[in-house]
Design an enzyme around this catalytic site. Structure first.
Site, PDB file in Angstrom:
ATOM      1  N   HIS A 122       0.871  -1.181   0.000  1.00  0.00           N
ATOM      2  CA  HIS A 122       0.000   0.000   0.000  1.00  0.00           C
ATOM      3  C   HIS A 122       0.911   1.234   0.000  1.00  0.00           C
ATOM      4  CE1 HIS A 122      -2.815   2.948   1.781  1.00  0.00           C
ATOM      5  NE2 HIS A 122      -3.777   2.128   1.422  1.00  0.00           N
ATOM      6  N   GLN A 202      -4.543  -5.241   6.868  1.00  0.00           N
ATOM      7  CA  GLN A 202      -5.540  -6.132   6.276  1.00  0.00           C
ATOM      8  C   GLN A 202      -5.558  -7.512   6.936  1.00  0.00           C
ATOM      9  OE1 GLN A 202      -7.861  -5.274   4.282  1.00  0.00           O
ATOM     10  NE2 GLN A 202      -7.099  -3.278   3.640  1.00  0.00           N
ATOM     11  N   LYS A 225     -10.326  -0.813  10.600  1.00  0.00           N
ATOM     12  CA  LYS A 225     -10.455  -2.024   9.772  1.00  0.00           C
ATOM     13  C   LYS A 225     -10.748  -3.243  10.645  1.00  0.00           C
ATOM     14  CE  LYS A 225      -7.302  -0.263   6.243  1.00  0.00           C
ATOM     15  NZ  LYS A 225      -8.070   0.063   5.053  1.00  0.00           N
ATOM     16  N   CYS A 363      -4.717   2.309  -3.797  1.00  0.00           N
ATOM     17  CA  CYS A 363      -3.474   2.829  -3.190  1.00  0.00           C
ATOM     18  C   CYS A 363      -2.323   1.845  -3.371  1.00  0.00           C
ATOM     19  CB  CYS A 363      -3.649   3.154  -1.705  1.00  0.00           C
ATOM     20  SG  CYS A 363      -4.837   4.441  -1.400  1.00  0.00           S
TER      21      CYS A 363
HETATM   22  N1  PMP Z   1      -1.760  -0.748   4.557  1.00  0.00           N
HETATM   23  C1  PMP Z   1      -2.708  -1.500   4.009  1.00  0.00           C
HETATM   24  C2  PMP Z   1      -2.362  -2.897   3.538  1.00  0.00           C
HETATM   25  C3  PMP Z   1      -4.001  -1.006   3.868  1.00  0.00           C
HETATM   26  O1  PMP Z   1      -4.943  -1.749   3.309  1.00  0.00           O
HETATM   27  C4  PMP Z   1      -4.287   0.297   4.328  1.00  0.00           C
HETATM   28  C5  PMP Z   1      -5.668   0.886   4.191  1.00  0.00           C
HETATM   29  N2  PMP Z   1      -6.281   0.672   2.968  1.00  0.00           N
HETATM   30  C6  PMP Z   1      -3.256   1.029   4.911  1.00  0.00           C
HETATM   31  C7  PMP Z   1      -2.008   0.477   4.999  1.00  0.00           C
HETATM   32  C8  PMP Z   1      -3.486   2.414   5.433  1.00  0.00           C
HETATM   33  O2  PMP Z   1      -4.365   2.385   6.506  1.00  0.00           O
HETATM   34  P1  PMP Z   1      -4.909   3.742   7.152  1.00  0.00           P
HETATM   35  O3  PMP Z   1      -5.461   4.536   6.016  1.00  0.00           O
HETATM   36  O4  PMP Z   1      -5.972   3.278   8.096  1.00  0.00           O
HETATM   37  O5  PMP Z   1      -3.775   4.404   7.813  1.00  0.00           O
END
Ligand code: PMP
Length: 405
Positions: A122, A202, A225, A363
């Site tokens: 991500h 995740q 999450k 992302c």
């Molecule tokens: N890492 C992963 C694998 C994610 O799926 C996400 C959220 N989509 C994030 C990091 C970032 O999380 P947050 O926006 O809650 O900081």
């Protein structure tokens, strides 16, 4: 067997209708819905005991501090960390990674060093490392993947060298659903004395995490999450590293004393918790953990896997559909593309039918480039989802393709 009917009653939002259709919420990888107990905890804090913490000024402040610190103990036991002080409250996964990159990264990275990530990360687990590499004139290396969306372990081994100073890897890919062999990676990295950060955003709501068993150096995740509030998250770090690391931010709560020329910092964990946090948000983590533990992490994993298998089997029957990410080791994430159709067009039609999915690059732009696609449609399941909802989703995808033809 999970009592899905009862579980669904605990999540008030699931009763919603969208454009006249019952909501089918398949965007759980973006954020999960909240059970009533989580919502009640947040409400109760503001109705009965809103106060600032760690000030010890009055009864409600003490009460809030006790509840807040109780959450730290719950998280400690949830991920089985050795010490309470190893649990740092942050704003979320992104904030936790930035904290480690800024504080630990600055401490250990020098010119010519290398940091290893995977191509499936991500953006939150790419950009902070790019920033530190730029500052320190270090190099960011990526582990490639195979056609199924699995990390190539032998390529990882080839990248490891005496130049490797840090490894940051996602436990589960938010786009592919792939579960990475993190224990094997950590073991290998430790043979080279390289610390490892695991992005658990995740993973934490779908499988049991034991940071001592994993022996990871850092494990980070977001509360939203895992059925709790947005804007809060966790950084787990081994005590020896956290003690060595300088504070990430300065301000109130993270100091023992302040002189105009120099300050003395607090001990762990407060050293990394500057300023007034999202108290109610952090308190919401406790009922979320209790809820998941009540349902059972193994039962959740099992049931979500059945949903994934059923959805996978049904979507593969649709002509023109290709699934992106087909490793055996997957969580409940189903990403797909349809020949000649744009993911966002499919997403718009699904939305009009009450089916909430995510479309786009999720992302993970470097991964998209590596796969030579612009985006996918991603359905992601939680334990409150049902097989009937999968049927609605499959019919909606069929209708969307028909309409776009
Ligand atoms: N890492 C992963 C694998 C994610 O799926 C996400 C959220 N989509 C994030 C990091 C970032 O999380 P947050 O926006 O809650 O900081």
């Amino acid at each position: 067997m999970l009592n899905i009917k009862k579980i669904r009653r605990d999540f008030p939002i699931l009763k919603r209708k969208i454009y006249g259709h019952p909501l089918v919420y398949f965007d759980n990888a973006a954020t999960t819905q909240k059970p009533q107990k989580v919502i009640d905890t947040i409400n109760k804090f503001y109705i009965y005991s809103n106060s600032n913490i760690h000030r010890g000024a009055h009864y409600m402040s003490d009460e809030a501090t006790i509840s807040y610190e109780k959450v730290r103990a719950s998280v400690k036991s949830f991920i089985n960390s050795k010490h309470l002080e190893e649990i740092i409250f942050t704003k979320g996964t992104t904030d936790s990674i930035n904290l480690v990159a800024s504080s630990f990264g600055r401490l250990i990275i020098s010119e010519g060093d290398e940091i290893i990530i995977t191509i499936m990360e991500h953006h939150s687990n790419i950009v902070p490392w790019q920033m530190i590499c730029e500052e320190k004139k270090a190099k960011l290396l990526t582990i490639p993947i195979n056609d199924k969306g699995g990390m190539l372990f032998d390529e990882f081994e080839k990248l490891l060298s005496i130049k490797t100073k840090f490894i940051a890897i996602t436990h589960v890919s938010n786009t592919l659903g792939t579960i990475n062999p993190i224990k094997k990676i950590i073991n290998k990295a430790h043979l080279f004395n390289v610390p490892v950060l695991i992005d658990g955003a995740q993973a934490v709501a779908h499988t049991k995490i034991d940071v001592q068993d994993l022996d990871c150096d850092f494990y980070v995740f977001s509360a939203h999450k895992m059925y709790a509030s947005t804007g809060v998250g966790i950084l787990y770090g081994k005590e020896k590293w956290l003690n060595e690391m300088p504070p990430y931010q300065g301000g109130g709560s993270m100091i023992k004393s302040v002189n105009i020329n120099k300050s003395i910092y607090s001990e762990l964990p407060h050293k990394f918790e500057a300023g007034t946090p999202n108290i109610a948000g952090i308190m919401s983590i406790d009922p979320a953990i209790l809820y998941m533990e009540d349902v059972g992490l193994h039962e959740i994993e099992d049931y979500e896997h059945q949903l994934l298998e059923y959805a996978t089997q049904e979507i593969m029957k649709i002509k023109g559909v290709s699934i992106i990410g087909i490793m055996d080791d997957k969580t409940s994430i189903l990403s797909f593309i349809v020949d000649g159709k744009h993911p966002s067009d499919i997403g718009i039609i699904l939305d009009k039918l009450g089916v909430a999915v995510r479309t786009g690059h999720h992302c993970t732009e470097p991964l998209m480039r590596c796969l030579n696609i612009s985006g996918t449609v991603r359905a992601s399941f939680a334990f409150y989802n049902t097989f009937q909802e999968v049927d609605i989703f499959i019919n909606a995808v069929k209708l969307a393709i028909k309409m776009l033809n």
